[in-house]
Design an enzyme around this catalytic site. Structure first.
Site, mmCIF file in Angstrom:
data_model
loop_
_atom_site.group_PDB
_atom_site.id
_atom_site.type_symbol
_atom_site.label_atom_id
_atom_site.label_comp_id
_atom_site.label_asym_id
_atom_site.label_seq_id
_atom_site.Cartn_x
_atom_site.Cartn_y
_atom_site.Cartn_z
ATOM 1 C CB ALA A 73 -0.915 -0.004 1.217
ATOM 2 C CB CYS A 133 -3.965 2.247 -8.166
ATOM 3 S SG CYS A 133 -3.172 2.211 -6.571
#
Ligand SMILES: Cc1cc2nc3c(=O)[nH]c(=O)nc-3n(C[C@H](O)[C@H](O)[C@H](O)COP(=O)(O)O)c2cc1C
Length: 308
Positions: A73, A133
Site C-alpha cells: 500500500a 490502483c
C-alpha cells in the site's frame, strides 16, 4: 536477432527488441536498478505511476510479505510530472530501450493533462494508464471498475497524445471481457493485465493490520494462475496486444502468459528479490524457442491448445 530467434514485438507503433519489460512500481525509475543489470537488454523500462503533482504516499509499514506474495500500500508516492522531468528523465532518455510511463489522475481531465505533458516531452516510448490502483481513496479503482469512467479516461487520454497507449486493467471485476472491449474501443493500443488484487493481512499477536493503510494490493507468485486466466479471457475479447503480468519468476511463467494470449510480459515483485529476473526470462525464452524449433516469439502467443 539473438541466437537466430526473433524476439521483437509491437505495441502500437512502438517496436520492442524483446517482449520482457518490468512492471510499474517494482523498478523505481530505472536508475535505482542501473548497477544491478544492463537496462538496455530489457524490452522496455516501465516507471512508477506519476500524476500531475508530487505525492507523499501512505504511512509505513507499506509492504508485508505473505505466503508466495507481497501486499503493498505505497499510496502512489511519486515526484509529479515536473519532478520526474527534472530528476529522472535525464537518465532515462539516455537508454537505448523505450521508457513506458505509468500515469494516473484523480479526474478524467488530470489523466488527459498528464498524457499531454508527457507527449510534449518528446522521446517517451508509450504511456500506461493506471486505472486499477486499489490503494488510494479517490481515483484509481473507480476508473478501472466502471465501464463508463473507463471509456472516458481512455478516450480523453487518447485525444491528448499520439504516443502508444496501454490501459492497465483492474482485476477487481466480475468479468474482464467488457472492460477489455471498452478499453480497446476507446483507443488503447494495448492492455496490461493485471494490476494487484485487493488484500489484507493481520498480526494475530497485536490484532493489528500489518499495513498502516489496513488493506493493500496482492502481487507475486500467488496471483499467477488468476492473472493467466484474466489474460486468456482478455485475449478472447480484443485484437490489440496484451502485456501479461502477475507473479512471473522465470521463463516458464512468462511462456504460460504468452500461451494464454499475451504478446509481451512484465516482471514485477520478483525484481525485489532477484533484479536479474527479467534478463533470465529473456534467456529462457530463447532456450525454449530453440528447443521447440520456433524462430519467432509471436508463434507462442495464444498457442494454448484447448480441446473440450
Ligand atoms: C510495490 C508495488 C508498487 C506498484 N506500483 C504500481 C504503480 O504505480 N502503477 C501500476 O500500474 N501498478 C503498480 N504495481 C503493480 C505492478 O505493476 C504489477 O501489475 C503487479 O505487481 C503484478 O505483477 P507481479 O505479481 O509480477 O508483481 C505495483 C506493484 C508493487 C508490488
Amino acid at each position: 536477432m539473438p541466437d537466430g530467434v526473433n524476439l521483437s514485438i509491437q505495441i502500437g507503433n512502438l517496436t520492442l527488441q524483446n517482449p520482457v519489460m518490468v512492471a510499474s512500481g517494482t523498478f523505481g525509475y530505472g536508475v535505482e536498478y542501473a548497477q544491478l543489470l544492463d537496462l538496455n537488454r530489457l524490452g522496455a523500462v516501465v516507471v512508477k505511476g506519476i500524476c500531475l503533482k508530487p505525492v507523499r504516499g501512505n504511512p509505513t509499514p507499506r509492504t508485508v510479505e505473505v505466503t508466495s506474495g507481497l501486499i503493498n500500500a505505497i499510496g502512489l508516492q511519486g515526484p509529479g510530472v515536473g519532478g520526474f522531468k527534472q530528476k529522472y528523465w535525464p537518465f532515462l532518455k539516455t537508454l537505448k530501450v523505450p521508457t513506458i510511463i505509468n500515469i494516473w489522475g484523480t479526474t478524467v481531465e488530470e489523466y488527459a493533462e498528464v498524457a499531454r505533458r508527457f507527449d510534449a516531452l518528446g522521446g517517451v516510448g508509450a504511456l500506461e494508464l493506471n486505472v486499477s490502483c486499489p490503494n488510494i481513496k479517490e481515483g484509481g479503482a473507480q476508473f478501472g471498475t466502471d465501464l463508463k469512467l473507463l471509456a472516458q479516461v481512455v478516450a480523453a487520454s487518447r485525444k491528448a497524445t499520439k504516443l502508444p497507449l496501454i490501459t492497465k486493467m483492474s482485476p477487481n471485476v466480475v468479468s474482464i471481457t467488457p472492460y477489455a472491449r471498452v478499453a480497446e474501443e476507446a483507443g488503447s493500443d494495448a492492455l496490461a493485465v493485471t494490476n494487484s488484487y485487493p488484500a489484507m493481512a493481520i498480526d494475530i499477536e497485536t490484532r493489528k493490520p500489518r499495513l498502516a493503510n489496513v488493506t493493500g494490493g496482492l502481487t507475486g507468485p500467488c496471483i499467477k494462475p488468476i492473472a493467466v486466466k484474466l489474460v486468456w479471457e482478455a485475449a478472447q475479447a480484443v485484437k490489440i496486444p496484451i502485456i501479461g503480468m502477475g507473479g512471473i519468476q522465470n521463463a516458464a511463467d512468462a511462456i504460460e502468459f504468452l500461451m494464454a494470449g499475451a504478446t509481451a510480459v512484465a516482471v514485477g515483485t520478483a525484481n525485489f528479490y532477484e533484479p536479474q529476473t527479467a534478463l533470465q526470462v529473456i534467456a529462457g525464452l530463447c532456450e525454449f524457442m530453440r528447443k521447440t524449433n520456433l524462430d519467432d516469439i509471436r508463434q507462442i502467443t495464444g498457442s494454448v491448445q484447448i480441446t473440450k
